[in-house]
Design an enzyme around this catalytic site. Structure first.
Site, PDB file in Angstrom:
ATOM      1  N   ASP A  62       0.828  -1.203   0.000  1.00 41.56           N
ATOM      2  CA  ASP A  62       0.000   0.000   0.000  1.00 41.56           C
ATOM      3  C   ASP A  62       0.865   1.257   0.000  1.00 41.56           C
ATOM      4  OD1 ASP A  62      -2.286  -1.556   0.117  1.00 41.56           O
ATOM      5  OD2 ASP A  62      -2.408  -1.467   2.309  1.00 41.56           O
ATOM      6  N   TYR A 123       6.427  -9.891   6.835  1.00 46.85           N
ATOM      7  CA  TYR A 123       6.484  -8.465   7.097  1.00 46.85           C
ATOM      8  C   TYR A 123       7.016  -8.206   8.505  1.00 46.85           C
ATOM      9  CZ  TYR A 123       3.545  -7.195   3.049  1.00 46.85           C
ATOM     10  OH  TYR A 123       3.052  -6.992   1.777  1.00 46.85           O
TER      11      TYR A 123
END
Length: 282
Positions: A62, A123
């Protein structure tokens, strides 16, 4: 669904990193600066290609999210690859802006698809809770939280989220897309410099999933909610008003995992199947 490379072309794997601060995410947009847009433009320019190239990425990050271990692929004409493969990485370094780098360029094994062949993505989300704030040199990669967080409490909450679940409560829903994911690893640790760092690894992630999970666990870590709260939100399968999607700059895609070369094609086919949980209708 076939993923064959067109005749006369070679599939090329790119291993890359970027600072997401000034990008509107990965996916190219007509009027905004994106990682995909910069890369595709640079590749077409340095290789003097007559037609645009089309990159496929392991995970569409994003706006504002960083990557240190992103993977993408592009199909190039065989003659171009033969002539330019040894120079492509260096030439891209000279063409790309400072905030995106390609560190490895290689011919992909047969059956490789950067997105669908991946078996997991990892992540990290970094939180600073020092009362004085975040080290100014790290401010673009660490979220400051103005109350101390308890890593042990957050780890206790995280254990209840592991496994295959419908993560609808932690995802921004998209028409026709499943929110079923397998969360393989979710743990917090306190680093030597005092940061609270979450490692989050799953077979795939849906939109906003990591940032919403972190938001729920911070509520536990700072004492606002009990340990069972994130699990209760998960079971509810609907967004909870108390859970904030934390800011993107603390999130970095660290690594993408792939199976052995002889399993790449099978994994790519499997990943395209829409999943359901046991006992649920498709």
């Amino acid at each position: 669904m076939s993923d064959d490379v067109l005749p006369g072309h070679v599939r090329v794997r790119l291993d890359l990193a970027y600072d997401g601060a000034e990008f509107s995410g990965w996916a190219k947009q007509r009027s905004r600066r994106t990682v995909q847009g910069e890369l595709e433009s640079a590749i077409a320019t340095v290789l003097r290609l007559p037609d645009p190239v089309d990159l496929t990425v392991a995970g569409r990050t994003d706006s504002g999210v960083h990557a240190r271990g992103q993977v993408a692929h592009v199909d190039l004409p065989e003659d171009v690859w033969a002539a330019e493969s040894g120079k492509l990485r260096r030439r891209l370094a000279g063409r790309l802006p400072w905030d995106v780098r390609v560190f490895r360029v290689s011919q992909a094994p047969e059956g490789f698809n950067a997105r669908f062949s991946a078996v997991w993505r990892r992540y990290a989300y970094r939180v600073g809770d020092h009362p004085g704030g975040v080290d100014p040199l790290l401010r673009g990669h660490v979220l400051w939280h103005d109350r101390p967080v308890d890593v042990d409490l957050m780890n206790a909450a995280a254990e209840r989220l592991l496994g295959e679940h419908d993560f609808a409560a932690y995802c921004k829903k998209r028409e026709g897309a499943t929110t079923i994911r397998t969360l393989l690893d979710l743990r917090w640790e306190r680093t030597a410099d005092g940061l609270a760092v979450a490692t989050v690894r799953a077979d795939a992630f849906c939109h906003n999933m990591v940032r919403a999970l972190v938001g729920a666990m911070i509520l536990v870590g700072d004492g606002h909610r009990p340990v069972g709260f994130p699990g209760e939100v998960l079971q509810g399968r609907e967004r909870h008003s108390a859970v904030n999607v934390v800011r993107p700059h603390g999130l970095t895609l660290e690594e993408v995992g792939y199976p052995a070369d002889d399993q790449l094609a099978a994994r790519s086919r499997e990943a395209r199947n829409k999943r359901t949980l046991p006992g649920c209708l498709a």
